[in-house]
Scaffold this motif. Sequence first.
Motif, PDB file in Angstrom:
ATOM      1  N   SER A 153       0.898  -1.314   0.138  1.00 31.78           N
ATOM      2  CA  SER A 153       0.109  -0.209  -0.063  1.00 31.78           C
ATOM      3  C   SER A 153       0.807   1.228   0.001  1.00 31.78           C
ATOM      4  O   SER A 153       0.668   2.298  -0.583  1.00 31.78           O
ATOM      5  CB  SER A 153      -0.903  -0.090   1.127  1.00 31.78           C
ATOM      6  OG  SER A 153      -1.714   1.271   1.272  1.00 31.78           O
ATOM      7  N   LEU A 154       1.803   1.208   0.999  1.00 30.56           N
ATOM      8  CA  LEU A 154       2.776   2.372   0.873  1.00 30.56           C
ATOM      9  C   LEU A 154       3.490   2.730  -0.352  1.00 30.56           C
ATOM     10  O   LEU A 154       3.774   3.638  -1.133  1.00 30.56           O
ATOM     11  CB  LEU A 154       3.882   2.165   2.247  1.00 30.56           C
ATOM     12  CG  LEU A 154       3.088   2.447   3.213  1.00 30.56           C
ATOM     13  CD1 LEU A 154       4.252   2.055   4.549  1.00 30.56           C
ATOM     14  CD2 LEU A 154       2.942   3.906   3.485  1.00 30.56           C
ATOM     15  N   LEU A 155       3.809   1.459  -1.001  1.00 28.59           N
ATOM     16  CA  LEU A 155       4.502   1.540  -2.572  1.00 28.59           C
ATOM     17  C   LEU A 155       3.475   2.290  -3.245  1.00 28.59           C
ATOM     18  O   LEU A 155       3.844   3.043  -4.213  1.00 28.59           O
ATOM     19  CB  LEU A 155       5.216   0.237  -2.902  1.00 28.59           C
ATOM     20  CG  LEU A 155       6.219  -0.271  -2.083  1.00 28.59           C
ATOM     21  CD1 LEU A 155       6.522  -1.791  -2.421  1.00 28.59           C
ATOM     22  CD2 LEU A 155       7.473   0.488  -2.346  1.00 28.59           C
ATOM     23  N   ASP A 156       2.198   1.576  -3.573  1.00 27.98           N
ATOM     24  CA  ASP A 156       1.356   1.899  -4.479  1.00 27.98           C
ATOM     25  C   ASP A 156       1.101   3.491  -4.275  1.00 27.98           C
ATOM     26  O   ASP A 156       0.824   4.265  -5.283  1.00 27.98           O
ATOM     27  CB  ASP A 156       0.197   1.205  -4.169  1.00 27.98           C
ATOM     28  CG  ASP A 156       0.361  -0.278  -4.527  1.00 27.98           C
ATOM     29  OD1 ASP A 156       1.177  -0.620  -5.309  1.00 27.98           O
ATOM     30  OD2 ASP A 156      -0.500  -1.082  -4.386  1.00 27.98           O
ATOM     31  N   LEU A 187      10.545  -0.741   1.618  1.00 23.71           N
ATOM     32  CA  LEU A 187      10.255   0.304   0.819  1.00 23.71           C
ATOM     33  C   LEU A 187      11.365   0.890   0.047  1.00 23.71           C
ATOM     34  O   LEU A 187      11.360   1.111  -1.288  1.00 23.71           O
ATOM     35  CB  LEU A 187       9.577   1.489   1.693  1.00 23.71           C
ATOM     36  CG  LEU A 187       8.439   1.205   2.310  1.00 23.71           C
ATOM     37  CD1 LEU A 187       7.904   2.457   3.057  1.00 23.71           C
ATOM     38  CD2 LEU A 187       7.330   0.677   1.465  1.00 23.71           C
ATOM     39  N   ALA A 188      12.541   0.974   0.833  1.00 23.29           N
ATOM     40  CA  ALA A 188      13.725   1.306   0.201  1.00 23.29           C
ATOM     41  C   ALA A 188      14.366   0.467  -0.910  1.00 23.29           C
ATOM     42  O   ALA A 188      14.662   0.921  -2.099  1.00 23.29           O
ATOM     43  CB  ALA A 188      14.896   1.546   1.251  1.00 23.29           C
ATOM     44  N   MET A 189      14.133  -0.650  -0.676  1.00 22.70           N
ATOM     45  CA  MET A 189      14.553  -1.921  -1.756  1.00 22.70           C
ATOM     46  C   MET A 189      13.745  -1.871  -2.892  1.00 22.70           C
ATOM     47  O   MET A 189      14.394  -2.634  -3.828  1.00 22.70           O
ATOM     48  CB  MET A 189      14.731  -3.187  -0.887  1.00 22.70           C
ATOM     49  CG  MET A 189      15.892  -3.276   0.172  1.00 22.70           C
ATOM     50  SD  MET A 189      15.786  -4.432   1.224  1.00 22.70           S
ATOM     51  CE  MET A 189      16.432  -5.635  -0.010  1.00 22.70           C
ATOM     52  N   GLN A 190      12.547  -1.222  -2.909  1.00 25.23           N
ATOM     53  CA  GLN A 190      11.570  -0.988  -3.844  1.00 25.23           C
ATOM     54  C   GLN A 190      11.870   0.193  -4.595  1.00 25.23           C
ATOM     55  O   GLN A 190      11.167   0.438  -5.598  1.00 25.23           O
ATOM     56  CB  GLN A 190      10.297  -1.699  -3.648  1.00 25.23           C
ATOM     57  CG  GLN A 190       9.989  -3.015  -3.258  1.00 25.23           C
ATOM     58  CD  GLN A 190      10.203  -3.663  -4.251  1.00 25.23           C
ATOM     59  OE1 GLN A 190       9.780  -3.527  -5.415  1.00 25.23           O
ATOM     60  NE2 GLN A 190      10.976  -5.003  -4.244  1.00 25.23           N
ATOM     61  N   GLY A 191      12.749   1.076  -4.091  1.00 25.97           N
ATOM     62  CA  GLY A 191      12.942   2.427  -4.782  1.00 25.97           C
ATOM     63  C   GLY A 191      12.282   3.563  -4.251  1.00 25.97           C
ATOM     64  O   GLY A 191      12.573   4.606  -4.631  1.00 25.97           O
ATOM     65  N   LEU A 192      11.366   3.239  -2.771  1.00 27.43           N
ATOM     66  CA  LEU A 192      10.894   4.369  -2.347  1.00 27.43           C
ATOM     67  C   LEU A 192      11.816   4.751  -1.114  1.00 27.43           C
ATOM     68  O   LEU A 192      11.687   4.093  -0.171  1.00 27.43           O
ATOM     69  CB  LEU A 192       9.409   4.089  -1.805  1.00 27.43           C
ATOM     70  CG  LEU A 192       8.738   5.093  -1.384  1.00 27.43           C
ATOM     71  CD1 LEU A 192       8.554   6.318  -1.974  1.00 27.43           C
ATOM     72  CD2 LEU A 192       7.361   4.520  -0.696  1.00 27.43           C
ATOM     73  N   LEU A 193      12.310   5.701  -1.378  1.00 31.07           N
ATOM     74  CA  LEU A 193      13.600   6.045  -0.324  1.00 31.07           C
ATOM     75  C   LEU A 193      12.837   7.339   0.606  1.00 31.07           C
ATOM     76  O   LEU A 193      12.843   8.429  -0.007  1.00 31.07           O
ATOM     77  CB  LEU A 193      14.713   6.493  -0.937  1.00 31.07           C
ATOM     78  CG  LEU A 193      15.161   5.629  -1.775  1.00 31.07           C
ATOM     79  CD1 LEU A 193      16.863   5.866  -2.196  1.00 31.07           C
ATOM     80  CD2 LEU A 193      15.311   4.138  -1.494  1.00 31.07           C
ATOM     81  N   LEU A 194      12.501   7.108   1.821  1.00 30.21           N
ATOM     82  CA  LEU A 194      12.024   7.865   2.879  1.00 30.21           C
ATOM     83  C   LEU A 194      12.790   8.128   4.051  1.00 30.21           C
ATOM     84  O   LEU A 194      13.563   6.941   4.614  1.00 30.21           O
ATOM     85  CB  LEU A 194      10.535   7.319   3.497  1.00 30.21           C
ATOM     86  CG  LEU A 194       9.514   7.165   2.111  1.00 30.21           C
ATOM     87  CD1 LEU A 194       8.281   6.455   3.023  1.00 30.21           C
ATOM     88  CD2 LEU A 194       9.024   8.408   1.572  1.00 30.21           C
ATOM     89  N   ARG A 238      13.483   8.483  -4.529  1.00 28.41           N
ATOM     90  CA  ARG A 238      12.764   9.480  -4.048  1.00 28.41           C
ATOM     91  C   ARG A 238      12.770  10.619  -4.827  1.00 28.41           C
ATOM     92  O   ARG A 238      13.830  11.193  -5.048  1.00 28.41           O
ATOM     93  CB  ARG A 238      13.094   9.659  -2.366  1.00 28.41           C
ATOM     94  CG  ARG A 238      14.301  10.222  -2.123  1.00 28.41           C
ATOM     95  CD  ARG A 238      14.510  10.426  -0.627  1.00 28.41           C
ATOM     96  NE  ARG A 238      15.841  11.393  -0.076  1.00 28.41           N
ATOM     97  CZ  ARG A 238      16.901  10.535   0.162  1.00 28.41           C
ATOM     98  NH1 ARG A 238      16.828   9.126  -0.046  1.00 28.41           N
ATOM     99  NH2 ARG A 238      18.069  11.223   0.554  1.00 28.41           N
ATOM    100  N   LYS A 239      11.539  11.580  -4.594  1.00 24.03           N
ATOM    101  CA  LYS A 239      11.406  12.490  -5.286  1.00 24.03           C
ATOM    102  C   LYS A 239      12.205  13.664  -5.084  1.00 24.03           C
ATOM    103  O   LYS A 239      12.767  14.538  -6.032  1.00 24.03           O
ATOM    104  CB  LYS A 239       9.784  13.126  -5.271  1.00 24.03           C
ATOM    105  CG  LYS A 239       9.373  13.420  -3.898  1.00 24.03           C
ATOM    106  CD  LYS A 239       8.036  13.807  -3.783  1.00 24.03           C
ATOM    107  CE  LYS A 239       7.854  14.331  -2.290  1.00 24.03           C
ATOM    108  NZ  LYS A 239       6.160  14.407  -2.210  1.00 24.03           N
ATOM    109  N   LYS A 240      12.822  13.841  -3.847  1.00 19.02           N
ATOM    110  CA  LYS A 240      13.474  14.859  -3.420  1.00 19.02           C
ATOM    111  C   LYS A 240      15.165  14.722  -4.210  1.00 19.02           C
ATOM    112  O   LYS A 240      15.869  15.823  -4.223  1.00 19.02           O
ATOM    113  CB  LYS A 240      13.819  15.114  -1.935  1.00 19.02           C
ATOM    114  CG  LYS A 240      14.180  13.802  -1.145  1.00 19.02           C
ATOM    115  CD  LYS A 240      14.280  14.136   0.222  1.00 19.02           C
ATOM    116  CE  LYS A 240      14.401  12.710   1.094  1.00 19.02           C
ATOM    117  NZ  LYS A 240      13.277  12.068   1.128  1.00 19.02           N
TER     118      LYS A 240
END
Length: 527
Positions: A324-327, A359-366, A524-526
């Motif tokens: 859900s967080l990835l989506d 999340l990080a390992m799927q490319g969502l770096l927070l 991550r977008k930043k």
Amino acid sequence: MHRYIGTHMHLHTTFEAFSTMRSQAFMAKKLGIEALFITDHDTRMGYLQKRVNEFAYESEDAVQMRNGIEVTWSTMEGEPIAPIKTEDGWVLALRPGQSARFFAKAKQHQASLLADLTLYLDLDLPEEWAGGLCVDLELSLSPDNKEQQHLCYVMGDCPQQESWEFCIPLAKAKGKCRLELPISQDILRFDPFGQDHCFIALLLHTFGPLKGLYLGHRMDRKYAAEAVRQKQQELADEVSKKCGVALHVATEISGAGQHKVSFSQSVPLLDYPAHDYQITWEMAAAHVKKHGGVTSYNHMFTPYQKREWRGEEREQLIQGLIQSLLDTHAEGADLIEVGFPEGRGGFRVEEYIRVWDALAMQGLLLSGYGDNDCHNSKMVWLEGNNFATFWYAENANREALEQALLTGNAYTMDPARLQGLQFGFSLEDTPMGGILIGNAEATAALHLQQLPEAAEIRLMAGGACQEKKILAPGDHALAFQVIKNAPICPVRVEIWGMDGRLLLLSNPVYWVDEDIPGYETRLRKKL
């Protein structure tokens, strides 16, 4: 010159019964914390959908409903007091020497003194009255975090008057009368920072042969919502000067799905009434983005805390949350709360970290951080989920810290257990929060100064522990060889106490393959 600035990321103050900005700053100062993000609930700043303003009785029931909320007058021991019927309606009879306390469930009557509160009381007093009456307004904690404050209005002979710190005498009245009590202005007679307080409860104390009846009461708020937030920042600036701790007023968006903190002063409060309180997080995220704000995703497991999750069902929940967080890209958030050393919502700190790594390992770096989400400044600071986050920033000013939030160069730790610790971590000279490209092996460097107790260091890569080492108290400079074990491999450090408690959690260095298609935009977008 940049350095790591100790910061508490999630604290509640002026709108709460057991804390103020000053009492939180008092505790922060004791632990060497330099900055606080004050994150009071935006709904409590003036958009409570079921707010209680009218406290008069409407029927013979001792416990009554106001706007869907239970309200009651009770004895000081908590026993509800039943009203009596008069020609003026249902009223509260006050026997000589009796005290009564009003309270509404879920704090729906409470309000910050920043709202410029005025309290109105309708009384019916005997024509011949030799007694006394005290209207006692219970406020939040004193600046030194020791006890509740009280603002008292006294009419007639009250033997305890000298013991009340903030006490205003009223002209003696008789018959039917209305008291108009400008609480927010009157507190300034005694305390120039007094509007830092929250009005908690109304208490009435009688002395002598009082036979009067309490007829009704209401509370008016002059300011609400964005006006209150602006007043809070003005007061926070003054408190900062007095306490020597930088206070930055943020908000916890709490009326639009899963709670998020908006750290940016540039983002005005959402207008809940304009949307009939039907604001989705998509609407809230668009609002924050429009104003260039930085947000975090809060306590990710809280929605699941009402029941116990076990075995395969627990695993399915965790996997579902990750997806859900990835989506949703964590619903647009830039940061995520992970540092709860004692867990939260029925889930362990290891499970929070596991979701973060996945999340990080799927490319969502927070950027990850820890905090105490403190609503009571007498608790949590020295025990419990008492993490603070140390951001690499030029100073403790808001602009510098907001820039630091987007770099991810930070670590979170227990400021009581590890007070005075100096920490540094990098991978091939890439700082925490940065991206290292290529190679199969790399060298991680760890620096610790003034480690106050023996602890276990764990080097984590791709969600797995690659090395453990027990360190004695003191200073240490260590190097570790790290093996890349995932296309996107977060590499970080954990420090665990010898009692099995997590004491420190670094943000990762993100180690990525050169051949990941479009990795620049997947991350991550930043960046």
